[in-house]
Design an enzyme around this catalytic site. Structure first.
Site, PDB file in Angstrom:
ATOM      1  CG  HIS A 289      39.830  46.590  39.006  1.00  0.00           C
ATOM      2  ND1 HIS A 289      39.023  46.073  39.995  1.00  0.00           N
ATOM      3  CD2 HIS A 289      39.614  48.047  39.057  1.00  0.00           C
ATOM      4  CE1 HIS A 289      38.096  46.886  40.464  1.00  0.00           C
ATOM      5  NE2 HIS A 289      38.294  47.852  40.165  1.00  0.00           N
TER       6      HIS A 289
ATOM      7  CD  GLU B   5      40.700  42.858  40.231  1.00  0.00           C
ATOM      8  OE1 GLU B   5      39.620  42.432  39.599  1.00  0.00           O
ATOM      9  OE2 GLU B   5      40.794  43.523  41.392  1.00  0.00           O
TER      10      GLU B   5
ATOM     11  CG  HIS C 136      36.128  42.072  38.970  1.00  0.00           C
ATOM     12  ND1 HIS C 136      36.452  43.431  39.473  1.00  0.00           N
ATOM     13  CD2 HIS C 136      34.898  42.162  38.271  1.00  0.00           C
ATOM     14  CE1 HIS C 136      35.538  44.363  38.784  1.00  0.00           C
ATOM     15  NE2 HIS C 136      34.673  43.489  38.227  1.00  0.00           N
TER      16      HIS C 136
ATOM     17  CD  GLU D 251      36.233  39.562  42.817  1.00  0.00           C
ATOM     18  OE1 GLU D 251      37.316  39.630  42.517  1.00  0.00           O
ATOM     19  OE2 GLU D 251      35.572  40.855  42.698  1.00  0.00           O
TER      20      GLU D 251
END
Length: 519
Positions: A111, A114, A243, A335
């Protein structure tokens, strides 16, 4: 109209007035300008700052040049706007697959907004190179025994959109998609739905699921195609996608077993191994182990900062599910923090938090078993299946016949089989503290050498006799047909001597049938 970036327009236009607009000309010019390090700084210096696309390419290529004997850069394709998807590789022999050397990939910036994962992989590349040159034994061992592929930016087009707004002003979704407005982590084939359908049928394989034809009827991003081609080219064993937006490690499946359920625990057959891989990252991350529930990611504290993806939130078309169901590769999603586009002053602390987890995770590729599958002549058997009893997920051998099977500690029944060969079964025990993959080789015998055809041949010719070619007996007369029925049983020889079939079955040791014990 822009000239296609993959064609050299100067080969098609002879005169000066016949010119064409090359959309990559300005981009190439920016990449060719060499960026020198500030004076007085050592070559091992890492600049903890955000990198534009041109700066990223320069850093990766300069790093590969410094460690040319263990590193190289290569492109797996281009983004929709024509930017190269540049990978830096570290290996004892960069550019080639070595027998039984496992392959690991780390992917950032899927993404575009990110960006923490993008920067972590740029720093990791420089760190691996510097520490290898400085003689760090851990890094040298990792690089010499593992082929590491780092793709810092899978979505360079989206990054440019996010970077234009800046770290302080970036919205939650600005630059998330690629230039086609596609979410790349929803753009992969939905093989999870097909898996759930196949899993209900007994005896049907539910691994290495092919891509359905209707998938290609939709809009497939060039970045997604590049990743899928990359995965088919290299036999990856382990992978992580980096991410931002929370602080947790998730693992497949990301799509719930019941599509209507937004949150539902949906494990893979390798649930235990995926938990080990996730904990390998989370347990050495200082912020993920912080006991404060008010911190970023505090709602995952009771779970140990790891979670099954579908139990968090369910979605289709994810890259992790595709890795597991289409290839041999196990991929987790990390994440890295609640801020998707952190300010520059936060990048160094982020690196300190994630350096050890990244190294520890890559070392996990050496857990389980590995080996080579060959035939009786020593020729490698490509695409042989490696099955583990109790885990309904097979992996296949690489073109050189080598394989890697990530397995948790314990005892496992492992089976190797391939079309045209008889299966081989072995029992392996993996100690809890074993940090190096145990070697388990398999030698497959052709089905033509199995006991049934062997016995039939002996019964037709009789023990100790060999029919001459042409179907004639030793006197030259036509051979008499065997009057003894093929299914007839012969009594044991008198005097306690071994039966005529003893030599064959005794050669199967240690896998000879138990009924041989009475002889």
């Amino acid at each position: 109209m822009a000239w296609p970036y993959f064609l050299d327009c100067h080969r098609y236009f002879a005169r000066e007035e016949e010119v064409c607009y090359d959309p990559l000309e300005k981009l190439r010019a920016g990449l060719e300008a060499e960026e020198a390090l500030p004076s007085g700084l050592p070559p091992t210096f890492i600049r903890f700052a955000h990198h534009s696309y041109a700066q990223m390419v320069r850093v990766l290529k300069r790093t590969a040049a410094r460690c040319a004997h263990v590193a190289k850069t290569y492109s797996i394709g281009r983004s929709f706007d024509g930017k190269e998807l540049l990978v830096i590789e570290f290996s004892g022999r960069p550019g080639q697959h070595e027998l039984m050397e496992p392959e690991v990939k780390l992917i950032g910036n899927i993404h575009g907004n990110e960006v923490a994962g993008r920067e972590m992989l740029i720093y990791l590349a420089q760190y691996l190179c510097s520490e290898y040159l400085l003689g760090n034994p851990r890094i040298q061992r990792l690089v010499n025994t593992t082929r590491i592929h780092l793709l810092p930016s899978m979505n360079p087009d989206g990054y440019e959109v996010a970077a234009a707004e800046g770290a302080s002003y970036n919205g939650w979704t600005s630059g998330r998609q690629n230039a086609q407005n596609l979410d790349l982590n929803r753009n992969f084939p939905d093989l999870t739905s097909e898996y759930y359908r196949l899993a209900e049928t007994r005896g049907v394989r539910s691994d290495h699921i092919p891509i359905p034809q209707h998938y290609w009827w939709g809009k497939v991003a060039p970045e997604t195609k590049a990743i899928m081609k990359w995965m088919r080219t290299i036999p990856f064993v382990l992978s992580a996608s980096l991410h931002g937006g929370d602080l947790v490690v998730s693992y497949p499946f990301d799509f719930s077993k019941h599509p209507q359920e937004e949150k539902m625990f949906s494990p893979t057959p390798d649930e235990k191994m995926f938990k080990l891989l996730s904990r390998a990252y989370a347990d050495v991350h200082p912020m993920m182990m912080d006991k404060s529930e008010h911190r970023c990611g505090g709602n995952f504290l009771k779970r140990g900062s790891i979670i099954n993806g579908a139990d968090w939130y369910s979605f289709t078309g994810g890259m992790s599910d595709f890795n597991y169901l289409h290839t041999n590769c196990f991929e987790i999603t990390v994440e890295l923090g609640c801020v998707k586009f952190p300010p520059e002053e936060a990048l160094y602390p982020l690196w300190q938090h994630n350096k050890e987890p990244l190294l520890h995770f890559m070392e996990m590729v050496h857990r389980g078993i590995k080996g080579v599958v060959t035939d009786k002549f020593g020729k490698p058997v490509k695409n042989a299946r490696i099955l583990v009893k109790g885990i309904r997920h097979d992996i296949t051998t690489a073109p050189d016949g080598d394989y890697w099977r990530l397995l948790p500690p314990g005892s496992h029944i492992v089976i190797a089989q391939a079309p045209g060969y008889s299966k081989v079964i072995k029992k392996v025990t993996i100690p809890a503290r074993m940090k190096r993959a145990g070697r388990v080789d398999f030698i497959l015998q052709p089905l033509g050498m199995g006991p049934k055809k062997f016995l039939q041949g002996l019964r037709r010719t009789g023990p100790g006799t060999h029919a001459p070619p042409g179907g004639a007996n030793p006197r030259g007369a036509p051979a008499e047909p065997d009057l003894e029925p093929l299914g007839a049983r012969r009594p044991p020889s008198a005097g306690g001597s071994k039966p005529w079939w003893w030599s064959y079955f005794s050669s199967l040791s240690p896998h000879r049938p138990r009924w041989l014990l009475r002889y």
